[in-house]
Design a protein around this motif. Structure first.
Motif, PDB file in Angstrom:
ATOM      1  N   ASP A 297      36.254  13.727  11.582  1.00  0.00           N
ATOM      2  CA  ASP A 297      36.333  14.804  10.576  1.00  0.00           C
ATOM      3  C   ASP A 297      37.599  15.652  10.700  1.00  0.00           C
ATOM      4  OD1 ASP A 297      35.873  16.062  12.930  1.00  0.00           O
ATOM      5  OD2 ASP A 297      34.061  17.145  12.292  1.00  0.00           O
ATOM      6  N   PHE A 298      38.533  15.212  11.534  1.00  0.00           N
ATOM      7  CA  PHE A 298      39.750  16.034  11.672  1.00  0.00           C
ATOM      8  C   PHE A 298      40.752  15.709  10.575  1.00  0.00           C
ATOM      9  CE2 PHE A 298      44.097  16.706  13.198  1.00  0.00           C
ATOM     10  CZ  PHE A 298      44.043  18.080  13.403  1.00  0.00           C
ATOM     11  N   ARG A 299      41.243  16.754   9.939  1.00  0.00           N
ATOM     12  CA  ARG A 299      42.301  16.577   8.938  1.00  0.00           C
ATOM     13  C   ARG A 299      43.312  17.669   9.171  1.00  0.00           C
ATOM     14  NH1 ARG A 299      39.257  13.539   7.718  1.00  0.00           N
ATOM     15  NH2 ARG A 299      38.808  12.025   6.137  1.00  0.00           N
ATOM     16  N   GLY A 300      44.571  17.311   9.351  1.00  0.00           N
ATOM     17  CA  GLY A 300      45.586  18.353   9.518  1.00  0.00           C
ATOM     18  C   GLY A 300      46.537  18.031  10.654  1.00  0.00           C
ATOM     19  N   THR A 301      47.125  19.095  11.194  1.00  0.00           N
ATOM     20  CA  THR A 301      48.164  18.922  12.215  1.00  0.00           C
ATOM     21  C   THR A 301      47.700  19.523  13.532  1.00  0.00           C
ATOM     22  OG1 THR A 301      49.877  19.045  10.532  1.00  0.00           O
ATOM     23  CG2 THR A 301      50.572  19.494  12.790  1.00  0.00           C
ATOM     24  N   LEU A 302      47.862  18.790  14.594  1.00  0.00           N
ATOM     25  CA  LEU A 302      47.603  19.350  15.919  1.00  0.00           C
ATOM     26  C   LEU A 302      48.894  19.281  16.731  1.00  0.00           C
ATOM     27  CD1 LEU A 302      47.227  17.111  18.485  1.00  0.00           C
ATOM     28  CD2 LEU A 302      45.361  16.418  16.982  1.00  0.00           C
ATOM     29  N   THR A 303      49.049  20.261  17.593  1.00  0.00           N
ATOM     30  CA  THR A 303      50.284  20.361  18.372  1.00  0.00           C
ATOM     31  C   THR A 303      49.956  20.454  19.847  1.00  0.00           C
ATOM     32  OG1 THR A 303      51.287  21.521  16.544  1.00  0.00           O
ATOM     33  CG2 THR A 303      52.382  21.750  18.638  1.00  0.00           C
ATOM     34  N   ILE A 304      50.690  19.723  20.648  1.00  0.00           N
ATOM     35  CA  ILE A 304      50.503  19.832  22.099  1.00  0.00           C
ATOM     36  C   ILE A 304      51.837  20.180  22.748  1.00  0.00           C
ATOM     37  CG2 ILE A 304      48.477  18.322  22.242  1.00  0.00           C
ATOM     38  CD1 ILE A 304      50.215  15.991  22.908  1.00  0.00           C
ATOM     39  N   GLN A 305      51.746  21.067  23.725  1.00  0.00           N
ATOM     40  CA  GLN A 305      52.963  21.503  24.413  1.00  0.00           C
ATOM     41  C   GLN A 305      52.715  21.415  25.910  1.00  0.00           C
ATOM     42  OE1 GLN A 305      54.129  25.524  23.549  1.00  0.00           O
ATOM     43  NE2 GLN A 305      56.162  25.259  24.445  1.00  0.00           N
ATOM     44  N   PHE A 306      53.791  21.288  26.671  1.00  0.00           N
ATOM     45  CA  PHE A 306      53.620  20.957  28.084  1.00  0.00           C
ATOM     46  C   PHE A 306      54.232  21.992  29.015  1.00  0.00           C
ATOM     47  CE2 PHE A 306      53.188  17.240  25.540  1.00  0.00           C
ATOM     48  CZ  PHE A 306      52.032  16.686  26.060  1.00  0.00           C
ATOM     49  N   ALA A 307      53.597  22.156  30.174  1.00  0.00           N
ATOM     50  CA  ALA A 307      54.093  23.108  31.169  1.00  0.00           C
ATOM     51  C   ALA A 307      53.732  22.615  32.559  1.00  0.00           C
ATOM     52  CB  ALA A 307      53.470  24.487  30.937  1.00  0.00           C
ATOM     53  N   GLU A 308      54.543  23.050  33.528  1.00  0.00           N
ATOM     54  CA  GLU A 308      54.277  22.662  34.914  1.00  0.00           C
ATOM     55  C   GLU A 308      53.381  23.663  35.630  1.00  0.00           C
ATOM     56  OE1 GLU A 308      57.750  20.411  36.987  1.00  0.00           O
ATOM     57  OE2 GLU A 308      58.524  22.252  36.121  1.00  0.00           O
ATOM     58  N   ILE A 309      53.482  24.924  35.233  1.00  0.00           N
ATOM     59  CA  ILE A 309      52.707  25.947  35.952  1.00  0.00           C
ATOM     60  C   ILE A 309      52.071  26.943  34.977  1.00  0.00           C
ATOM     61  CG2 ILE A 309      54.091  25.864  38.088  1.00  0.00           C
ATOM     62  CD1 ILE A 309      55.465  28.470  37.071  1.00  0.00           C
TER      63      ILE A 309
ATOM     64  N   ARG B  70      63.639  25.771  29.944  1.00  0.00           N
ATOM     65  CA  ARG B  70      64.844  26.221  29.235  1.00  0.00           C
ATOM     66  C   ARG B  70      64.738  25.817  27.760  1.00  0.00           C
ATOM     67  NH1 ARG B  70      68.822  24.840  34.215  1.00  0.00           N
ATOM     68  NH2 ARG B  70      69.026  22.877  33.075  1.00  0.00           N
ATOM     69  N   SER B  71      65.735  25.095  27.221  1.00  0.00           N
ATOM     70  CA  SER B  71      65.678  24.866  25.774  1.00  0.00           C
ATOM     71  C   SER B  71      64.791  23.680  25.380  1.00  0.00           C
ATOM     72  CB  SER B  71      67.094  24.657  25.230  1.00  0.00           C
ATOM     73  OG  SER B  71      67.560  23.379  25.616  1.00  0.00           O
ATOM     74  N   ALA B  72      64.242  22.963  26.362  1.00  0.00           N
ATOM     75  CA  ALA B  72      63.407  21.801  26.004  1.00  0.00           C
ATOM     76  C   ALA B  72      62.108  22.277  25.351  1.00  0.00           C
ATOM     77  CB  ALA B  72      63.097  20.971  27.245  1.00  0.00           C
ATOM     78  N   LYS B  73      61.835  21.806  24.155  1.00  0.00           N
ATOM     79  CA  LYS B  73      60.624  22.276  23.465  1.00  0.00           C
ATOM     80  C   LYS B  73      59.380  21.577  23.989  1.00  0.00           C
ATOM     81  CE  LYS B  73      62.839  23.750  19.170  1.00  0.00           C
ATOM     82  NZ  LYS B  73      64.061  22.915  18.997  1.00  0.00           N
ATOM     83  N   ALA B  74      59.531  20.380  24.505  1.00  0.00           N
ATOM     84  CA  ALA B  74      58.414  19.642  25.104  1.00  0.00           C
ATOM     85  C   ALA B  74      57.133  19.789  24.277  1.00  0.00           C
ATOM     86  CB  ALA B  74      58.184  20.105  26.541  1.00  0.00           C
ATOM     87  N   THR B  75      57.251  19.477  22.997  1.00  0.00           N
ATOM     88  CA  THR B  75      56.134  19.667  22.069  1.00  0.00           C
ATOM     89  C   THR B  75      55.949  18.415  21.212  1.00  0.00           C
ATOM     90  OG1 THR B  75      56.650  22.028  21.956  1.00  0.00           O
ATOM     91  CG2 THR B  75      55.294  21.139  20.183  1.00  0.00           C
ATOM     92  N   ASP B  76      54.733  17.918  21.157  1.00  0.00           N
ATOM     93  CA  ASP B  76      54.437  16.801  20.253  1.00  0.00           C
ATOM     94  C   ASP B  76      53.515  17.314  19.155  1.00  0.00           C
ATOM     95  OD1 ASP B  76      55.766  15.113  22.042  1.00  0.00           O
ATOM     96  OD2 ASP B  76      53.918  14.671  23.134  1.00  0.00           O
ATOM     97  N   SER B  77      53.718  16.836  17.941  1.00  0.00           N
ATOM     98  CA  SER B  77      52.755  17.241  16.916  1.00  0.00           C
ATOM     99  C   SER B  77      52.385  16.043  16.055  1.00  0.00           C
ATOM    100  CB  SER B  77      53.304  18.425  16.123  1.00  0.00           C
ATOM    101  OG  SER B  77      53.921  17.972  14.972  1.00  0.00           O
ATOM    102  N   PHE B  78      51.133  16.044  15.639  1.00  0.00           N
ATOM    103  CA  PHE B  78      50.578  14.890  14.932  1.00  0.00           C
ATOM    104  C   PHE B  78      49.838  15.374  13.691  1.00  0.00           C
ATOM    105  CE2 PHE B  78      50.547  14.144  19.501  1.00  0.00           C
ATOM    106  CZ  PHE B  78      51.218  12.928  19.609  1.00  0.00           C
ATOM    107  N   THR B  79      50.137  14.770  12.553  1.00  0.00           N
ATOM    108  CA  THR B  79      49.393  15.077  11.334  1.00  0.00           C
ATOM    109  C   THR B  79      48.593  13.823  10.966  1.00  0.00           C
ATOM    110  OG1 THR B  79      51.135  16.574  10.652  1.00  0.00           O
ATOM    111  CG2 THR B  79      49.607  15.845   8.943  1.00  0.00           C
ATOM    112  N   VAL B  80      47.289  13.997  10.872  1.00  0.00           N
ATOM    113  CA  VAL B  80      46.432  12.831  10.615  1.00  0.00           C
ATOM    114  C   VAL B  80      45.265  13.183   9.701  1.00  0.00           C
ATOM    115  CG1 VAL B  80      46.829  11.501  12.720  1.00  0.00           C
ATOM    116  CG2 VAL B  80      45.160  13.323  12.756  1.00  0.00           C
ATOM    117  N   ASN B  81      44.701  12.154   9.129  1.00  0.00           N
ATOM    118  CA  ASN B  81      43.452  12.288   8.387  1.00  0.00           C
ATOM    119  C   ASN B  81      42.420  11.438   9.096  1.00  0.00           C
ATOM    120  OD1 ASN B  81      44.154  14.027   6.361  1.00  0.00           O
ATOM    121  ND2 ASN B  81      44.949  12.383   5.034  1.00  0.00           N
TER     122      ASN B  81
END
Ligand code: BGC
Length: 702
Positions: free
Chosen positions: A195-207, A219-230
């Motif tokens: 039932d998921f429709r839309g965009t989800l975003t994941i971001q990463f961190a060490e601590i 620093r400037s690394a966004k380390a972010t993935d985003s997925f748009t799905v139906n």
């Protein structure tokens, strides 16, 4: 995505040779070809571009080959915050499918279209949109420089392990965070519900800092993935990787089971293991191994998380022997050294990083010295003389470049990284974090080592004039160092731990004063409360200099010291990999305010070599461990230490165990290996292949 449809009369085997400028993955009839990731790998692309070859099966009727390509290291935002298009400004693919006597090659008849992978970057992460309209982009332009193509040199990056979520956390700031319990390098796979429709975003961190998600050290690394799905899908980025323990999720809430970390790195064979009776100490060793895994993503790198991830030469130089104990690194290092040679300047200076995406060159101690020291270490570990012959010319060129910085026979000018990140602070500033040890003292001492290596290579290859030349140079340089840095009575005029360590380890101190210097070093370390104040150059040799000069107990106390700064301090602070700085996390749990805090840097993990070689006592007496000396040296506080190393001649194991009043020395030697064991009573016994144990009354630590 580039696509080609073709018809085959009957099912047949085929081979696909393929490479790209950028990163690619290929699909045949909707199935991924092979199990490699981040292909064609990271090389100095203008000089060497690897081609992968896959065996595939074609079906009768219509077949479709589709190749997705993205910027990657070739033309993405890399390196640092400013880098862009290091090697070129456009991606390209070269593919060649051979079957029967036919050949299908990338040409203007391939169809190009947009992919559901909308954008991707090594630092910034990936955006995938399964709802996007993937427009056709044809026509394809045909141009590909085939002159630099070489077959794949090392094992590819693969999915090595799956790690499940340990805990789901709601942070004080209200963020939804998934904790994998381990700082690792790779990607996260997400399963969306029906039932998921839309965009989800994941971001990463060490601590986490104060319990909250913390990304400033990326620093400037966004380390972010985003997925748009139906609807339901299994999602995973393709052309990026992250260094992380924690993942923040936005746009949906998912149970643990829908979130899995995938550890991705070069698929090397695991060759070494150490077991001890102390869980904290085991954790430190695990941290070193995880640090190696996270930083062998096709090149040996400094760190896997921030806007860097570069093949810093000094880092691999100090970590190389530990790395070679833990994993079979022959192939990946062959590839890296090929790039090191081709990226060396005409006049012999070495790049700071290999592949050289910075335009810097220099002759710095430890960093540039890697052109001599890394091949020598690999030769000693694997006995393969090609590491020496392949690199001898480059080493000679480097020595000539080094000499340009000499004044009256001593290196006295030019840029040095010095004892990088040492905590003997006087000279310590954010811009110049080099510790207090005179950088040219370090440079000269390390250069005697490069000359010794060159001399030994010359001897091995039967080049007598060079052997003589380097011997004379080395002897003269040692004399000059003694004149410049020792008082007339033989005392080392520098008082830092690192200076004393290097003078002992590299045998610069006149023999008559060795004992006195060792005593002074010991006092110095005790005065520092057994804490580690040395940096990238002093640290790898610190424990050897102590242990090999009569102060093994002190070495063990430094190693097992839990106070700041030290190896176990990091473990007590919850580290699951080795940090860049001793003070990357302050005792109150906040990051060092000077910045540049990676929580996954392997340089200080070089200490594991000491455990293999001195505590467990596996020491090669001939290159490649054809002959070994087993000499376990028990440490107070470690009742059991056992190390195993799968050498090119088979498994060598050694260690000790205290049992009440007695201590048992134990070893296992393969048939072809000639070995001897040094027992606590000083007796040396030769051993044939087999398993042995020797029981003694407790020797405590020696
Ligand atoms: C890297 C190091 C490297 C150093 C050289 C840093 O930015 O992360 O590990 O060796 O620079 O100065």
């Amino acid at each position: 995505m580039l696509e080609k449809k073709f018809v085959v009369e009957k099912a047949t085997d085929a081979s696909l040779k393929i490479t790209a400028l950028g990163l690619y993955y290929a699909e045949l009839n909707g199935h991924r070809v092979g199990d490699a990731f981040l292909t064609p790998g990271f090389t100095s692309y203008r000089k060497m571009l690897q081609v992968q070859e896959y065996e595939v099966k074609l079906k009768a009727g219509e077949n479709v080959i589709a190749v997705s390509v993205n910027d990657g290291w070739y033309c993405g935002r890399f390196p640092f915050e400013w880098g862009n298009r290091s090697y070129g400004d456009r991606c390209a693919v070269y593919a060649e499918l051979n079957y029967e006597d036919k050949k299908i090659v990338t040409d203007e008849n391939w169809i190009a279209r947009e992919s559901f992978i909308r954008k991707s970057g090594i630092y910034d992460g990936e955006t995938q949109d399964f709802t996007a309209e993937c427009k056709t982009l044809t026509p394809c332009e045909v141009s590909f420089d085939a002159s630099v193509l070489v077959p794949q040199i090392c094992e590819p990056v693969r999915n090595i392990e799956r790690v499940s979520v340990k805990e789901i956390i709601r942070t004080p700031q209200g963020e939804l965070v998934y904790d994998f319990g381990q700082n690792l390098t790779g990607v996260v796979e997400i399963k969306t519900p029906e039932d998921f429709r839309g965009t989800l975003t994941i971001q990463f961190a060490e601590i986490l800092v104060h319990g909250n998600f913390y990304t400033a050290n990326l620093r400037s690394a966004k380390a972010t993935d985003s997925f748009t799905v139906n609807g339901a899908r299994t999602l995973c980025p393709e052309f990026t990787f992250h260094g992380f323990r924690y993942m923040k999720l936005e746009g949906v809430e998912l149970p643990k089971e829908n979130v899995t970390a995938i550890v991705r790195h070069t698929d090397m064979k695991h060759t070494g293991r150490i077991y001890t009776s102390d869980t904290r100490f085991n954790r430190l060793l695990e941290n070193v191994v995880w640090g190696q895994r996270g930083n062998f993503v096709d090149i040996p790198s400094d760190c896997p998380q921030r806007d860097e991830r570069l093949g810093w030469t000094g880092d691999i130089n100090v970590f190389c022997r530990t790395a070679a104990f833990n994993y079979d690194i022959r192939a990946i290092m062959n590839k890296w050294l090929a790039d090191a040679r081709s990226d060396q300047s005409e006049t012999g200076e070495m790049p700071f990083v290999v592949p050289n995406v910075l335009s810097d060159f220099g002759t710095e101690a430890i960093w540039a010295d890697s052109i001599a020291m890394v091949p020598w270490t690999l030769y000693e570990m694997y006995g393969d003389v090609r590491y020496l012959t392949d690199n001898f010319f480059a080493i000679k060129k480097f020595i000539a470049a080094r000499e340009k910085h000499m004044v009256n026979g001593l290196i006295a000018k030019g840029h040095e990284f010095g004892d990088w990140l040492a905590l003997d602070k006087e000279m310590f500033t954010e811009e110049n974090p080099v510790g207090r040890t005179d950088v040219y003292f370090i440079a000269n001492v390390l250069h005697t080592n490069v000359l010794r290596i060159a001399m030994q290579i010359a001897k091995l290859v039967g080049d007598e004039p060079s052997e003589k030349e380097f011997r004379i140079k080395q002897t003269q340089l040692i004399k000059k160092i003694q004149q410049a840095y020792f008082t007339a009575s033989g005392r080392l005029a520098l008082d830092t731990v690192t200076a004393q360590v290097l003078a002992l380890y590299f045998r610069i101190v006149p023999a008559a004063h060795r004992e006195q210097l060792a005593k002074t070093l010991n006092e110095n370390v005790v005065r520092h409360g057994y804490r580690v104040v040395t940096g990238f150059i002093g640290t790898p040799y610190l424990l050897f200099a102590l242990s090999d000069n009569g102060y093994h107990d002190t070495a063990c106390r430094v190693l097992s010291n839990r106070e700041f700064p030290g190896w176990l301090y990091e473990v007590d602070m919850g580290a699951t990999t080795v940090w860049e700085r001793w003070n990357s996390l302050l005792p109150d749990g906040t990051p060092n305010p000077d910045g540049m805090n990676s929580y996954n840097h392997y340089a200080y993990g070089s200490v594991m070599e000491f455990v293999y070689r001195r505590i467990a006592g596996i020491e090669a007496r001939e290159a490649g461990f054809r002959k070994v000396r087993i000499e376990p040296k028990p440490c107070a506080g470690l009742d059991m230490v056992k190390a195993e190393y799968e050498s090119v001649y088979g498994k060598i194991a050694a260690g000790y165990e205290r049992q009440g009043e007695k201590v048992i020395f134990w070893t296992e030697i393969p048939k072809e290996v000639e070995s001897e064991i040094v027992l606590p009573n000083g007796k040396i016994k030769s051993l044939q292949g087999g398993e042995y144990s020797f029981v003694f009354k407790d020797v405590k630590s020696r």
